[in-house]
Write an enzyme that holds these catalytic residues in place. Structure first.
Site, PDB file in Angstrom:
ATOM      1  CG  ASP A 209      62.862  87.852 -84.567  1.00  0.00           C
ATOM      2  OD1 ASP A 209      62.697  86.794 -83.946  1.00  0.00           O
ATOM      3  OD2 ASP A 209      62.576  87.984 -85.776  1.00  0.00           O
ATOM      4  CD  GLU A 263      66.208  84.100 -83.452  1.00  0.00           C
ATOM      5  OE1 GLU A 263      65.670  82.994 -83.476  1.00  0.00           O
ATOM      6  OE2 GLU A 263      65.809  85.059 -84.132  1.00  0.00           O
TER       7      GLU A 263
HETATM    8  O1  TEU Z   1      63.441  82.959 -85.480  1.00  0.00           O
HETATM    9  C1  TEU Z   1      64.338  82.910 -86.536  1.00  0.00           C
HETATM   10  C2  TEU Z   1      65.058  81.666 -86.795  1.00  0.00           C
HETATM   11  O2  TEU Z   1      66.148  81.870 -87.209  1.00  0.00           O
HETATM   12  C3  TEU Z   1      64.568  80.280 -86.677  1.00  0.00           C
HETATM   13  O3  TEU Z   1      64.743  79.751 -85.412  1.00  0.00           O
HETATM   14  C4  TEU Z   1      63.190  80.187 -87.264  1.00  0.00           C
HETATM   15  O4  TEU Z   1      62.257  80.015 -86.247  1.00  0.00           O
HETATM   16  C5  TEU Z   1      62.982  79.067 -88.233  1.00  0.00           C
HETATM   17  O5  TEU Z   1      62.693  77.918 -87.527  1.00  0.00           O
HETATM   18  C6  TEU Z   1      64.100  78.823 -89.176  1.00  0.00           C
HETATM   19  O6  TEU Z   1      63.839  77.628 -89.866  1.00  0.00           O
HETATM   20  C7  TEU Z   1      62.864  84.168 -85.142  1.00  0.00           C
HETATM   21  C8  TEU Z   1      61.733  83.926 -84.184  1.00  0.00           C
HETATM   22  O7  TEU Z   1      62.240  83.377 -83.002  1.00  0.00           O
HETATM   23  C9  TEU Z   1      60.717  83.074 -84.864  1.00  0.00           C
HETATM   24  O8  TEU Z   1      59.682  82.698 -84.005  1.00  0.00           O
HETATM   25  C10 TEU Z   1      60.182  83.851 -86.048  1.00  0.00           C
HETATM   26  O9  TEU Z   1      59.322  83.042 -86.786  1.00  0.00           O
HETATM   27  C11 TEU Z   1      61.294  84.353 -86.958  1.00  0.00           C
HETATM   28  O10 TEU Z   1      62.396  84.903 -86.253  1.00  0.00           O
HETATM   29  C12 TEU Z   1      60.776  85.449 -87.852  1.00  0.00           C
HETATM   30  O11 TEU Z   1      60.524  86.595 -87.096  1.00  0.00           O
END
Ligand code: TEU
Ligand code: CA
Length: 564
Positions: A209, A263
């Site tokens: 993440d 990610e």
């Molecule tokens: O997502 C981080 C992220 O960068 C984005 O896609 C986020 O969901 C947000 O929409 C930015 O506006 C990751 C996870 O995939 C997400 O589900 C979590 O909420 C986030 O990290 C925090 O852990």
């Protein structure tokens, strides 16, 4: 013994040749009627996944959590969330996956923890607590305002004043998600330890993440007005991120031959090879945002064009280059549904466009990540009011933008209906019964009423379904090395409705032609391309003679041809 699971006997880059299926456990399958999906529910559906033909499951967080952000706020990295089951259920699920020949990767959320994690409970107690430096604490500015102007992705400042010690802590996401301090070697050692814990159980790797965010900017200076619009480009550019990832690779990932997918929010195409070039020893691959965020300004939906989409695919392929590897995905738990986003979810074209997108997803020079329900062509949910949403992001933005009068409610709701993460989080549609067969109780989030038409049971029965099209594509990819490793070339980057590309490995060549629109058209192939036969199409092609140079493309036709 579970370590027999270790993947070290395999070819080094085994993860290039697999198809990965993302399970969002809360919404996959509820085995005990409490309205929340769970691990036993996943175990019960392994035959379904086997039939689809996927190789690996990526499980979104299954750890103990108070669920401020549906498990992306972890309270205990070594416990299973009680709602999802027990560690015994996890071990049993893993064992059953092994019996089905399916690997498991788990979600490593280590940029931040929950504020209810024992480390944070200690850290906030006093300025000299031994865990103080596990997190990022600063004094406020002289006027008492936060230490700098960093915004949180979920609305408001990224700093929270903690009354116990009178200092602020940093949180890029919710106030209940304090950022860990990776500068502290003890934090890094803790992370290595918890990775070993899951690898020793037999997981095959991790989805990581927001991993580029772990290294913070020295001195934490204010963002400029331009940077404020896209803080992710600053947050992902700390000076030590590559050192941390190289340590993690050498100390942990390499010895288990584990796969890793980061990610990479805020990572540009130019920077991508720094993470994925195998010679550097960091990550196996990353998720880039160029495709899923093509038509987004934060929560706003904007327009996209096919040439822009094609350019994103070309950039991703180029960034992977010879020494790296890429991912292919059209949806995940943070995005609207693929068919609603890039296809046409109206009754006339939903199935065919979902199949066309499946063809795109599964014929890239990249590891495909298929999100649960997309194999059925599940659609966005008809959200109406803000109460229909569960997502912390929507509620945070509502408070910051709508309640303050900065954005009219109707405007915000119109955009977020198309962009909200909850579109992908409504429960799986297993059958046409109550709540789509997801639960016998009351689902935690409403099931899409179109489960009556769109569901797994109906599609398993129908050889022409979106499900079976995915199954055929996965099987074709498995037996066709050119579709995995072959060079990618977009043969017509400017066409406004046709996406056509070749995949070539030695003397094996394939051509993928996608008509990404409802208008039928004639498509003249560039010279030098000679079709031998159609290998697979989405049920719309009218057959083509060997050597044809003019293709009559039906609406949303998607065909894979073998070339001479
Ligand atoms: O997502 C981080 C992220 O960068 C984005 O896609 C986020 O969901 C947000 O929409 C930015 O506006 C990751 C996870 O995939 C997400 O589900 C979590 O909420 C986030 O990290 C925090 O852990
Ligand atoms: Ca349950």
């Amino acid at each position: 013994m579970s370590q027999a699971r270790a993947t070290s006997h395999r070819p080094t880059a085994w993860w290039k040749e697999v198809v990965i299926y993302q399970v969002y456990p809360r919404s996959f399958n509820d085995s005990n009627g409490d309205g929340v999906g769970d691990l036993n529910g996943i175990t019960a559906k392994l035959n379904y996944l086997k039939q689809l033909g996927i190789d690996v499951v990526w499980l979104s967080p299954h750890f103990d959590s108070p669920n401020a952000d549906n498990g992306y706020d972890i309270r205990d990295y070594r416990q299973v969330l009680a709602e999802f089951g027990t560690m015994a259920d996890f071990d049993q699920m893993l064992e059953a996956m092994r019996a089905h020949g399916i690997d498991l990767i788990v979600d490593l959320v280590v940029n931040h923890t929950s504020d209810e994690h024992a480390w944070f409970a200690e850290s906030r107690r006093s300025r000299d607590n031994p865990h103080r430096d596990y997190y990022i604490w600063r004094d406020g500015s002289p006027d008492g305002s936060p230490p700098n102007n960093y915004p949180s992705f979920f609305g408001g400042s990224a700093w929270e004043l903690d009354p116990t010690t009178g200092q602020y802590y940093l949180h890029y996401f919710d106030v209940k998600q304090p950022d860990l301090n990776w500068e502290n070697p003890k934090v890094r050692a803790e992370v290595f330890d918890l990775m070993r814990f899951w690898l020793d159980k037999g997981v095959a790797g991790f989805r990581m993440d927001v991993i580029p965010f772990i290294s913070k900017q020295p001195g934490l200076p204010d963002l400029t007005p331009d940077q404020l619009a896209h803080p992710e480009f600053v947050y992902s550019n700390g000076p030590r991120v590559h050192q941390y990832l190289q340590d993690l690779h050498h100390e942990i990932l390499r010895s288990y031959n584990a796969m890793s997918v980061g990610e990479a929010f805020g990572v540009t195409m130019e920077q991508a090879p720094l993470f994925t070039d195998a010679r550097r020893g960091e990550l196996s691959m990353i998720f880039q945002f160029d495709v899923v965020r093509l038509d987004r300004q934060n929560w706003r939906k904007t327009d996209w064009t096919l040439p822009a989409l094609k350019a994103a695919y070309a950039r991703i392929d180029q960034a992977a280059g010879l020494h790296g590897w890429a991912t292919s995905y059209l949806c995940n738990h943070d995005n609207p549904r693929a068919v609603s986003h890039f296809g046409d979810d109206s009754p006339a074209w939903r199935e065919r466009s979902a199949k066309a997108l499946a063809t795109l997803l599964l014929t890239q020079r990249a590891t495909p990540f298929l999100y649960q329900g997309d194999e059925l062509g599940m659609t966005n949910y008809p959200f109406r009011s803000v109460e229909d949403y569960d997502d912390v992001e929507v509620h945070g933005q509502w408070r910051e933008l709508v309640e303050t009068g900065r954005v009219p409610a109707a405007e915000y709701l119109d955009h977020v209906r198309q962009t909200s993460r909850d579109n992908a989080r409504t429960p799986m549609q297993w059958d046409s019964g109550p709540h789509g067969g997801f639960t016998t109780g009351r689902p935690w989030l409403a099931v899409n009423p179109n489960c009556v038409e769109i569901n797994a049971a109906a599609q398993l029965e129908d050889p022409d379904s979106v499900f079976h099209h995915h199954r055929r594509l996965i099987a074709l990819r498995r037996k066709t090395p050119a579709l995995v490793h072959g060079a990618y070339e977009d043969i017509d980057p400017k066409h406004l409705q046709v996406f056509a590309y070749t995949r070539a490995l030695a003397d094996e060549q394939y051509l993928v032609v996608l008509n990404l629109g409802a208008r039928p058209l004639q498509y003249a192939l560039p010279s030098g391309i000679s079709i031998e036969r159609a290998v697979l199409d989405n049920g719309s092609g009218d057959g083509v003679a060997a050597g044809a140079t003019l293709l009559r493309l039906a609406p949303w036709q998607a065909t894979i041809y073998k070339l001479e």
